[in-house]
Motif scaffolding. Sequence first.
Motif, PDB file in Angstrom:
ATOM      1  N   LEU A 184       0.814  -1.221   0.000  1.00  0.00           N
ATOM      2  CA  LEU A 184       0.000   0.000   0.000  1.00  0.00           C
ATOM      3  C   LEU A 184       0.846   1.269   0.000  1.00  0.00           C
ATOM      4  CD1 LEU A 184      -2.783  -0.926   2.585  1.00  0.00           C
ATOM      5  CD2 LEU A 184      -3.006  -0.783   0.112  1.00  0.00           C
ATOM      6  N   GLU A 223      -0.436  -9.041  -1.013  1.00  0.00           N
ATOM      7  CA  GLU A 223      -1.165  -8.237  -0.039  1.00  0.00           C
ATOM      8  C   GLU A 223      -1.541  -9.049   1.171  1.00  0.00           C
ATOM      9  OE1 GLU A 223      -4.152  -5.530  -0.910  1.00  0.00           O
ATOM     10  OE2 GLU A 223      -2.969  -4.457  -2.400  1.00  0.00           O
ATOM     11  N   LYS A 261      -5.925   1.181   4.285  1.00  0.00           N
ATOM     12  CA  LYS A 261      -7.350   1.201   3.958  1.00  0.00           C
ATOM     13  C   LYS A 261      -8.228   0.901   5.157  1.00  0.00           C
ATOM     14  CE  LYS A 261      -6.405  -0.755  -0.587  1.00  0.00           C
ATOM     15  NZ  LYS A 261      -6.474  -2.034  -1.291  1.00  0.00           N
ATOM     16  N   ASP A 262      -7.696   0.138   6.124  1.00  0.00           N
ATOM     17  CA  ASP A 262      -8.550  -0.320   7.218  1.00  0.00           C
ATOM     18  C   ASP A 262      -8.542   0.608   8.432  1.00  0.00           C
ATOM     19  OD1 ASP A 262      -5.945  -0.899   7.781  1.00  0.00           O
ATOM     20  OD2 ASP A 262      -6.274  -2.970   8.376  1.00  0.00           O
ATOM     21  N   VAL A 305     -10.668   4.831   5.345  1.00  0.00           N
ATOM     22  CA  VAL A 305      -9.907   5.366   4.224  1.00  0.00           C
ATOM     23  C   VAL A 305     -10.347   4.734   2.901  1.00  0.00           C
ATOM     24  CG1 VAL A 305      -7.595   5.436   3.204  1.00  0.00           C
ATOM     25  CG2 VAL A 305      -7.921   6.015   5.621  1.00  0.00           C
ATOM     26  N   GLU A 306     -10.674   3.429   2.930  1.00  0.00           N
ATOM     27  CA  GLU A 306     -11.043   2.764   1.672  1.00  0.00           C
ATOM     28  C   GLU A 306     -12.373   3.283   1.116  1.00  0.00           C
ATOM     29  OE1 GLU A 306     -11.392  -1.425   2.209  1.00  0.00           O
ATOM     30  OE2 GLU A 306     -12.698  -1.252   3.954  1.00  0.00           O
ATOM     31  N   LYS A 307     -13.158   3.949   1.985  1.00  0.00           N
ATOM     32  CA  LYS A 307     -14.438   4.500   1.511  1.00  0.00           C
ATOM     33  C   LYS A 307     -14.299   5.943   1.009  1.00  0.00           C
ATOM     34  CE  LYS A 307     -17.392   1.264   3.571  1.00  0.00           C
ATOM     35  NZ  LYS A 307     -17.079   0.032   2.825  1.00  0.00           N
ATOM     36  N   CYS A 308     -13.094   6.491   1.097  1.00  0.00           N
ATOM     37  CA  CYS A 308     -12.885   7.884   0.694  1.00  0.00           C
ATOM     38  C   CYS A 308     -12.612   7.984  -0.804  1.00  0.00           C
ATOM     39  CB  CYS A 308     -11.680   8.479   1.435  1.00  0.00           C
ATOM     40  SG  CYS A 308     -11.985   8.735   3.185  1.00  0.00           S
ATOM     41  N   GLN A 348      -8.801  11.299  -0.190  1.00  0.00           N
ATOM     42  CA  GLN A 348      -7.543  10.674   0.223  1.00  0.00           C
ATOM     43  C   GLN A 348      -6.383  11.652   0.049  1.00  0.00           C
ATOM     44  OE1 GLN A 348      -6.962   6.829  -1.574  1.00  0.00           O
ATOM     45  NE2 GLN A 348      -8.810   5.980  -0.654  1.00  0.00           N
TER      46      GLN A 348
END
Lengths: 271, 315
Positions: A107, A186, B104-105, B142-145, B150
């Motif tokens: 990431l 990942e 992301k989490d 963050v993954e929903k942005c 972001q």
Amino acid sequence: MSTLPLPGSIAVERRVPPLGGFNLTLLQIELRRRLRNKRTVFFTVAFPVIMFVLIGAKYTNEPLDPGQPVSAGGTSVAAYAMISFAVYGAMLASTAAGGAVALERALGWSRQLRITPLTPAANIAVKILGGLVLGLLAVLATFTAGVATGVRMPWQVWILAGLAAWLGSLVFTALGLLVGYLVPSENVMQFMGPVLAFLAFFGGIFMPLSELPELLQAVGVWTPTYGIGEIARAPLSGEAFNWLAVGNVLLWLVLFGAGAALAFRRDTKRV
Amino acid sequence: MSENLMVRPMVGAPGATPAAVEASGLRKSFGNVQAVDGVDLHIRPGEIVAFLGPNGAGKTTTIDMLLGLGKPDSGEISIYGATPRAAIARGQVSAVMQTGGLLKDLTVRETVRLTASLFADSRPVDEVLQRAGILEIGDRLVEKCSGGQQQRLRFAMALLSDPGLLILDEPTTGMDVEGRRDFWSTIRSDAARGRTVIFATHYLDEADAYADRIVMIRRGRIVADGTAAEIKALAAGRTVRATVTDLEQAAVAAVDGVDSVALHGGQLTVRTRNSDAVARYLLTRTDAIDLEITSHNLEDAFLALTSDDPGAAGE
């Protein structure tokens, strides 16, 4: 956006954070991330418990040594299984904690961290502590299931076996870090899960090594799972201390640790 | 831009504080490719500097070296008098990368809290969320942005240490027009407090509008370094046109900076790197009337300075 003007001018004199940036907020958020991952929680906490309940729990009155009935203070097969699955859970947990660096590399998070004061040593310390906390959860969950299903052992055996299963999992945090810094995947656990199951099988975790053919026994003592299992179960049998097992743990800890350090260096050079 | 220059205090007075960036002889190659081939940079505290150049020109490699993410093969870098790593450890330099760099989490607020915890001194979490315009989505994962959100999050993280030097790689990618304007007004309000800003961009108008200084990079070398106006003049010069009745062409050609002189039916066209000198000459020494000076835009300069064929300039 709001353009609140900030007072004062930009500071010229500045401080470096202590401990390379390590702090409890960082550790807390790291743990929260681990626990937010349902897959990790299932495989590290629920899975060993389920395995124990399905496979080992029914043998609470079955003596490991037929000459020593459980009622006479002998060790039950269930106790043996419980400790083994606790080791297995701690193994999975710590591998996942170390292997999390793979996702963070993929990431670009590791790169982002390198433009903060956090030192690589502090970052790895967080991974190790995260592995220890998750491993402790796995051990406690399995032991709780043991108590609930009627496993009885002297109190010092609970403590010694628990400590061994827990701290021995550091070998696997190192393995997780090594794999995490090597592979671009990942989710490291997608392939490390089967690898660990394989190692657990041939390293005497799922069943005593003595039940395997002799050739496999000879190979089995060299697997990184053998040492921890032996040491964690040693308090049960009260047998002489197994130096082969200690050597096994140290050997793999050094190998995985050195490998992880090399892979880490290669990785930071490239980034 | 002139407004920009006026509000800036003289924090960069020579000798007062070390240069924000002092780099000399930077070189870096990857295999056979010489990505950076002898870059020298001196950037004063409080300057807003744009890095312009085509893809693969060496902008990102140079930025990486300023951030200590890449080690130069040779050359020296100092950021506020320290090595890049030491400057980062003190929160003296931060950066907004173009992509990635987010977990992301985590929620937006967790990401900023985590980053804030790494610095010895940090601005309040809510303050940077507000300045980046994402206070109201703090609890979002963050993954929903969106991409723009972001990018604002990366900006919020970079504001935490209130850095002396802020490095931005294509900072407004994915932002809408309003977002871009707000972003730059935040940047400028901090520059007024002495923050140095280096940004790489492919929006030439953005470099033109917001940078005090433009550094153009081509094939790992700096090909131009100056204000937007200087760069424009440097690449293609300006064209001075006037109507004349009596003129000695050779005298005009001898004026400082003149590249070419053409006279057709009383219409004079002079291409020059110093339009002021030509205008002064024409207005004081000749009977020129209807004098007109046109400059080429930054786009022309960019193409001229960064293309492989310098002759293609400014048409």
